[in-house]
Write an enzyme that holds these catalytic residues in place. Structure first.
Site, PDB file in Angstrom:
ATOM      1  N   SER A 101      23.122  20.288   2.559  1.00  0.00           N
ATOM      2  CA  SER A 101      21.543  20.956   2.799  1.00  0.00           C
ATOM      3  C   SER A 101      22.162  22.132   3.018  1.00  0.00           C
ATOM      4  CB  SER A 101      21.411  20.569   4.304  1.00  0.00           C
ATOM      5  OG  SER A 101      21.153  20.689   5.146  1.00  0.00           O
ATOM      6  N   HIS A 112      16.227  13.930   3.810  1.00  0.00           N
ATOM      7  CA  HIS A 112      17.298  14.164   3.853  1.00  0.00           C
ATOM      8  C   HIS A 112      18.514  13.956   3.574  1.00  0.00           C
ATOM      9  CE1 HIS A 112      18.487  18.980   4.267  1.00  0.00           C
ATOM     10  NE2 HIS A 112      19.375  18.283   5.037  1.00  0.00           N
ATOM     11  N   ASP A 154      12.130  14.354   1.179  1.00  0.00           N
ATOM     12  CA  ASP A 154      13.476  15.693   2.565  1.00  0.00           C
ATOM     13  C   ASP A 154      12.159  16.579   2.284  1.00  0.00           C
ATOM     14  OD1 ASP A 154      14.599  17.580   3.320  1.00  0.00           O
ATOM     15  OD2 ASP A 154      16.198  16.920   1.316  1.00  0.00           O
TER      16      ASP A 154
END
Length: 332
Positions: free
Chosen positions: A187, A308, A273
C-alpha cells in the site's frame, strides 16, 4: 466490491504515457543531496522484545532535514553472519508499532529494518514514534493532503526522503551485507518502496504490493477510498486548487520512479482493490526500468477476487521464494 478497473487483458497491456514534471530528476537530486549525512545513525539501542529466536534494536537515524526517524532493527538471535537486509515501509496511517509485530523477514534469515512513518501512526496498528515537525503548510489533516499545494512542502517528499536515508542507515548497521539490500512495502509502503527503487540505483531487489501513489490521476478519477479520497475531499472544498495539487503529485508519482529503477522487482495486486486501483501497479511494472537501459527482471501477480488485501500470506510466500532466487545471483 466487483472488479472496477480495467479488465485483466487490458491491464496486461496498460502502459500510459509518462506525465511527469520536466525537473523531476533535479527536484529529487536536490532533495536527497540536502538530506545526505556522513553518519546516518543517531542511536542504536537493544530492546527486550520478549522473543528468544530474534534480537531487536531501537534505531534512530537522520532523515529529511536531519530529523530523527525511528525504526526497529530485527535479526536472527546469536547470528553473527553477514545477512542481506530487508527494509520495510509501513502502510498509510501506521507507525512502526512494536518490535515483535513483524517477524517474517527476520525469521526468513534477513536483517530487517522497519521504518516508522513520520507524522503517522494514529490510524491503525500500535502507533508510531516519529513526529513530523514540518507539517505546517496548508493542507488537510491526513498525510496525503499535508502540503499538497507545493511539492517542497508535501508530506511525501519528506517521507520518501526518510526512506532513502533508511537505506543508508541499514547499510551502516553491523552484520548487514550492504550489497544485498531489498526494499519492501504494501500500500503506502509499496509506493515508498517503489520510490526507493527509483532513487537508489544499487538496490538488490524491490517487493511492491498494492502500491499507493501509482497512476495517481487515474486513481483520483476511479476511487474516493482511502488516501485518494482525502485528496478528492480537499479539492472539493478548495475549488481551483487542482492544478497546484496535480503538479505536486507529479513529483511523487510511482510510475516515474519505476521508470528510473534498476533492481529486479516483484509486484502484487488485487483486481478488486478500490484503495489502490490495480492499473497503477500494472503501469509501474510495464514502465519499470525503461530509462535505465538495464531491463531489470520483474513480474506481477494478480489476485482476481481480492481487494486491497491482495494475496496476503500466499503472496508473501511467493515473495520469499522469488527473493531467494534473485539474491542467489548477487552472492546470497
Amino acid at each position: 466490491m466487483p472488479a472496477f478497473d480495467l479488465p485483466l487483458d487490458e491491464l496486461q497491456r496498460h502502459r500510459p504515457e509518462p506525465d511527469e514534471p520536466a525537473d523531476f530528476d533535479a527536484f529529487w537530486q536536490a532533495t536527497l543531496t540536502s538530506a545526505a549525512q556522513p553518519e546516518p545513525l543517531v542511536r542504536v539501542r537493544p530492546v527486550d522484545s520478549g522473543l528468544r529466536l530474534v534480537e531487536s534494536w531501537d534505531i534512530t537515524f537522520r532523515g529529511f532535514a536531519g530529523d530523527p526517524v525511528r525504526a526497529w532493527y530485527t535479526r536472527p538471535a546469536d547470528d553473527g553472519e553477514l545477512l542481506p537486509g530487508v527494509i520495510e515501509f509501513a502502510g498509510y496511517g501506521r507507525g512502526r508499532g512494536l518490535p515483535h509485530e513483524r517477524l517474517t523477514w527476520a525469521n526468513a534469515g534477513y536483517a530487517h529494518l522497519l521504518m516508522d512513518n513520520r507524522g503517522q501512526g494514529d490510524q491503525y496498528g500500535s502507533g508510531g514514534a516519529t513526529p513530523d515537525p514540518h507539517a505546517v503548510a496548508p493542507g488537510g489533516p491526513g498525510p496525503a493532503v499535508r502540503g499538497l499545494l507545493d511539492p517542497h512542502d508535501y508530506h511525501y517528499r519528506r517521507l520518501i526522503t526518510d526512506a532513502v536515508c533508511a537505506v543508508a542507515a541499514l547499510r551502516a548497521l553491523p552484520g548487514v551485507d550492504r550489497d544485498r539490500i531489498v526494499a519492501v512495502g504494501n500500500s503506502q509502503g509499496g509506493g515508498v518502496a517503489l520510490a526507493v527503487a527509483g532513487l537508489v540505483p544499487d538496490l538488490a531487489a524491490a517487493l511492491v504490493t498494492a502500491p499507493l501513489l501509482c497512476g495517481i490521476r487515474r486513481a483520483l478519477d476511479l476511487t474516493d477510498a482511502g488516501p485518494y479520497g482525502e485528496i478528492a475531499a480537499y479539492l472539493a472544498v478548495h475549488r481551483g486548487a487542482e492544478d497546484a495539487a496535480y503538479r505536486t503529485l507529479g513529483y511523487v508519482e510511482g510510475i516515474s520512479f519505476a521508470r528510473r529503477a534498476h533492481a529486479p522487482a516483484h509486484f502484487g495486486v488485487g483486481l478488486r482493490d478500490t484503495v489502490c486501483p490495480p492499473s497503477g501497479a500494472y503501469a509501474a511494472c510495464h514502465r519499470y526500468g525503461e530509462l535505465t537501459g538495464a531491463d531489470p527482471v520483474r513480474e506481477i501477480h494478480a489476485y482476481p477476487f481480492n481487494g486491497h488485501e491482495h494475496g496476503d500470506a500466499v503472496h508473501v510466500r511467493r515473495q520469499m521464494t522469488w527473493l531467494r532466487g534473485v539474491l542467489r545471483s548477487v552472492g546470497a
